[in-house]
Design a protein around this motif. Structure first.
Motif, short mmCIF file in Angstrom:
data_model
loop_
_atom_site.label_atom_id
_atom_site.label_comp_id
_atom_site.label_asym_id
_atom_site.label_seq_id
_atom_site.Cartn_x
_atom_site.Cartn_y
_atom_site.Cartn_z
N SER A 133 0.71 -1.42 0.00
CA SER A 133 -0.11 -0.06 -0.13
C SER A 133 0.87 1.09 -0.07
O SER A 133 1.97 1.31 0.33
CB SER A 133 -0.89 -0.12 1.17
N LEU A 134 0.46 2.24 -0.50
CA LEU A 134 1.17 3.54 -0.69
C LEU A 134 0.92 4.54 0.34
O LEU A 134 -0.19 4.40 1.03
CB LEU A 134 0.93 4.02 -1.95
N ARG A 135 1.93 5.19 0.95
CA ARG A 135 2.01 6.01 2.05
C ARG A 135 1.51 7.33 1.47
O ARG A 135 1.71 7.65 0.39
CB ARG A 135 3.42 6.57 2.60
N GLN B 291 -2.45 7.62 -9.88
CA GLN B 291 -2.17 8.80 -10.34
C GLN B 291 -2.10 9.69 -8.86
O GLN B 291 -2.98 9.58 -8.12
CB GLN B 291 -3.51 9.44 -11.30
N PHE B 292 -1.27 10.77 -9.04
CA PHE B 292 -1.03 11.54 -7.91
C PHE B 292 -1.57 12.96 -8.28
O PHE B 292 -1.37 13.41 -9.38
CB PHE B 292 0.37 11.76 -7.55
N PHE B 293 -2.03 13.74 -7.38
CA PHE B 293 -2.24 15.26 -7.30
C PHE B 293 -1.82 16.03 -6.25
O PHE B 293 -1.44 15.39 -5.21
CB PHE B 293 -3.99 15.46 -7.29
N SER C 189 6.83 11.76 -11.78
CA SER C 189 5.93 11.44 -12.58
C SER C 189 4.33 11.24 -11.92
O SER C 189 4.56 10.97 -10.65
CB SER C 189 6.34 9.87 -13.08
N ASP C 190 3.44 11.77 -12.39
CA ASP C 190 2.14 12.07 -11.90
C ASP C 190 1.63 10.34 -11.85
O ASP C 190 0.49 10.27 -11.20
CB ASP C 190 1.12 12.96 -12.41
N LEU C 191 2.09 9.62 -12.61
CA LEU C 191 1.62 8.02 -12.69
C LEU C 191 2.70 7.12 -12.33
O LEU C 191 3.97 7.25 -12.99
CB LEU C 191 0.99 7.97 -14.14
N ILE C 192 2.37 6.16 -11.54
CA ILE C 192 3.12 5.15 -11.32
C ILE C 192 2.45 3.63 -11.38
O ILE C 192 1.16 4.02 -11.40
CB ILE C 192 3.92 5.07 -9.70
N GLN C 193 3.12 2.57 -11.57
CA GLN C 193 2.44 1.43 -11.93
C GLN C 193 3.15 0.26 -10.89
O GLN C 193 4.30 0.26 -10.53
CB GLN C 193 2.64 1.13 -13.44
N GLU D 22 9.41 5.70 -8.83
CA GLU D 22 9.14 6.06 -7.32
C GLU D 22 7.82 7.10 -7.54
O GLU D 22 7.68 7.81 -8.02
CB GLU D 22 10.28 6.51 -6.49
N SER D 23 7.22 7.05 -5.93
CA SER D 23 6.24 8.16 -5.84
C SER D 23 6.56 9.40 -5.93
O SER D 23 7.80 9.82 -5.44
CB SER D 23 5.50 7.95 -4.51
#
Length: 649
Positions: free
Chosen positions: A215-217, A238-240, A250-254, A263-264
């Motif tokens: 899970s992402l922090r 996707q990050f905002f 990057s706003d998109l990670i997979q 990386e985030s």
């Protein structure tokens, strides 16, 4: 009086400047938790919050803060919210069969340990009488279990994978190997794995599952979507950033099989970001970004014939780049004549050579180059030259490729260093190198032409399925074919919807089976087949719509569907395992023939394969026969019909 007024004004201006640069905190995002509703309703009034301001957040039922509480206060600091607002899943006391837990607690906090023991005749997952487990964010690690001690282990049914053997029962200390289908991984996170039978069961129970990423922090001053407890391979997030903050990264990670990539990103204020790095004269920079965050470095290289003066790295510090290096022109250093090589020569294009100049070599007739075809002058010295090796042995015609051919036709002989290019027939997919090289009498491995799939309408009808999309022509190897159940039919409850998407695998399609929604019939034991076995685990009773999979013994050809389904209490027709052929040199001698190709001299010829023969010297093919077809015969269920050549009269 004037001096006091002046002091007051200076102090006021300085304090005003500090206040303007002071960092603030945006609306926090709390996974599996919440803050008071009025913060959301009046967001523009409360946020951004100033330094040292506090607010409370609460965790949802079944979750706690890092300290194990249901509610906690956080404070706005220069680095953002502290502590970071997070809610973790609580662990409940498990119901343990054949064992005991001495603690009286019912709930456990994250990272809290629990000791459990097993009754006589049972062992923990680690093979012990007692074991300590820990509460983690996704539950107990490992899951508390008491397994009965046995003298043998039974292999469990393996979904999305295959065992290396058809054996079902193993003794203690025996090992079994298994492999998972593409996109799935073993219990240890590998493509293939070997596990050992212990008295309490398998060391690692064989299973094939999709890889999961952690899970992402939560990120400061931003948020992401979608939010999940666990992510499967292929998931994209996707990050905002909140207002007045900007993404760095990057706003998109997979989620990949090796984890998250890239990386985030982070959300930063404008003052922590640097513009594109400075480019010194006569230099080059390997860069793909338009902005860089604090602490990032960039490597600087000088162009050819220039040397660097200063640090090779520049760093982004508080929105500015550190001093870049300079590129100073080198003193020209010439290399001597290119080195001599036996049975070859350099193609000289100058009388003097400087740093970076290149010279190519050629071998005389009957020799070929080993090593790089050219050398480079580097700071007064040449790189290592190649060698010229004698061409000793020619190659025979290249090997045949089933469902493919050599592009420019065949020759009787090929010299060392020659090459041929293959192509596949229409709809066949080329796998491997399309060019094969002749080296000292041997060809490098040719490619394989992978068969396409043809949709079988009869199989679709029998399995109560239809095509989701219309396909023109054949389906290439590796392509997905989407099916849907006919109206009034559905997949078996034990199957997932993903099984309606099937991949074409070398001409084979595993057609899904849909059953009547109201159907209730069951089947007994599945039928046995000659020269083959059932590789899925066998049961006493099978539900309507369930299936078993068959496999043929080595060298036997499987004809028909490799699966048999239970339909309304009756098993569908199982496959047949057709025997291979074995060459008889006695029969060949009696018929005055010998093999055309050496590679056909092998212990077994599969059903359906063709073998080509030639007549011995002074013999010819018997009359009333088609010469081309008679000398090329097909293995048919273990039988070869040898051609007959007779002596010239």
């Amino acid at each position: 009086m004037r001096s006091k007024d002046l002091s007051f004004i200076i102090i006021f201006i300085i304090s005003g400047k500090l206040s303007a640069e002071e960092k603030t905190c945006g609306l926090p995002s709390v996974e599996n938790g919440r803050i008071a509703q009025y913060y959301y309703s009046f967001k523009k009034y409360y946020f951004p919050m100033r330094i040292n301001k506090t607010l409370s957040f609460a965790c949802l039922a079944g979750y706690t803060t890092e300290t194990g509480k249901q509610e906690e206060r956080i404070t706005c600091t220069q680095e953002g919210w502290s502590p970071e607002p997070q809610c973790f899943k609580k662990c409940t006391k498990p119901e343990l069969r054949n064992g005991y837990i001495s603690d009286v607690k019912l709930m456990y906090k994250i990272q809290e340990n629990m000791r459990y023991g097993c009754n006589s005749g049972y062992k923990t997952t680690g093979g012990k009488d007692e074991e300590v487990v820990q509460c983690l964010a996704d539950g107990w690690s490992p899951q508390p279990t008491c397994r009965e001690e046995h003298e043998t282990c039974l292999v469990p049914e393996l979904y999305h994978g295959n065992y290396s053997t058809t054996q079902k029962t193993f003794r203690v200390k025996d090992k079994v190997q298994y492999e998972c289908a593409p996109g799935y991984y073993t219990a240890g996170g590998k493509k293939t794995e070997e596990t050992e039978c212990h008295t309490y069961g398998w060391a690692l129970t064989p299973k094939c599952t999709k890889l999961k990423c952690s899970s992402l922090r939560l990120i400061q001053n931003g948020y992401f979507h979608p939010i999940k407890q666990t992510y499967e391979e292929g998931d994209v997030v996707q990050f905002f950033c909140h207002e007045n903050y900007y993404l760095s990264g990057s706003d998109l990670i997979q989620c990949y099989n090796f984890g998250w990539y890239p990386e985030s990103p982070v959300c930063e204020g404008r003052r922590n970001r640097c513009p594109p790095p400075p480019l010194p004269l006569n230099s080059k920079i390997q860069t793909h970004s338009t902005t860089y965050r604090h602490g990032e470095t960039v490597h600087v290289e000088c162009e050819l014939n220039f040397e660097i003066q200063g640090s090779e790295e520049i760093r982004c510090e508080n929105g500015k780049w550190t001093e870049p290096p300079k590129c100073i022109e080198e003193k020209k250093t010439a290399c001597g004549n290119p080195p001599f090589i036996e049975n070859g020569a350099a193609n000289l294009n100058s009388t003097i050579y400087y740093n970076g100049d290149k010279v190519a070599y050629e071998c005389k007739s009957g020799y070929h180059l080993r090593g790089s075809t050219e050398i480079t002058c580097k700071r007064g010295k040449w790189t290592r030259p190649p060698e010229c090796i004698e061409n000793i042995e020619n190659c025979k015609p290249p090997p045949n490729v089933i469902n493919g051919a050599v592009v420019d036709g065949l020759l009787a002989s090929y010299t060392t260093g020659s090459s041929v290019e293959y192509r596949c027939n229409e709809y066949y997919l080329l796998s491997g190198a399309k060019v094969s090289h002749c080296e000292q009498g041997e060809w490098s491995s040719p490619p394989i032409c992978l068969e396409p799939c043809t949709i079988n309408v009869d199989r679709m009808y029998r399995n109560n399925i239809e095509m989701k999309w219309k396909y023109e022509g054949k389906v290439l190897h590796g392509d997905l074919i989407d099916f849907v159940c006919k109206q009034g039919y559905d997949l078996s409850p034990s199957n997932s919807l993903s099984e309606l998407s099937v991949q074409c695998n070398r001409g084979e399609v595993r057609y899904p089976l849909c059953i009547r929604k109201e159907s209730k019939g069951t089947c007994g034991a599945p039928p046995l087949i000659k020269n083959g076995v059932i590789i899925s685990s066998t049961l006493g009773i099978y539900e309507n719509g369930s299936s078993v999979e068959y496999r043929c013994f080595d060298h036997h050809f499987l004809e028909g569907s490799r699966e048999s389904y239970c339909l309304e209490g009756v098993w569908t027709t199982p496959p047949s395992c057709l025997e291979p052929c074995t060459l008889s040199f006695v029969e060949m001698e009696n018929n005055n023939v010998f093999l055309k190709w050496d590679f056909d001299n092998r212990p077994y010829i599969f059903h359906g394969e063709y073998i080509e023969f030639l007549c011995k010297r002074d013999t010819y093919i018997a009359e009333f026969s088609m010469i081309g077809s008679e000398l090329r015969v097909q293995c048919d269920r273990g039988q070869l019909r040898y051609p007959r050549c007779i002596h010239k009269g």
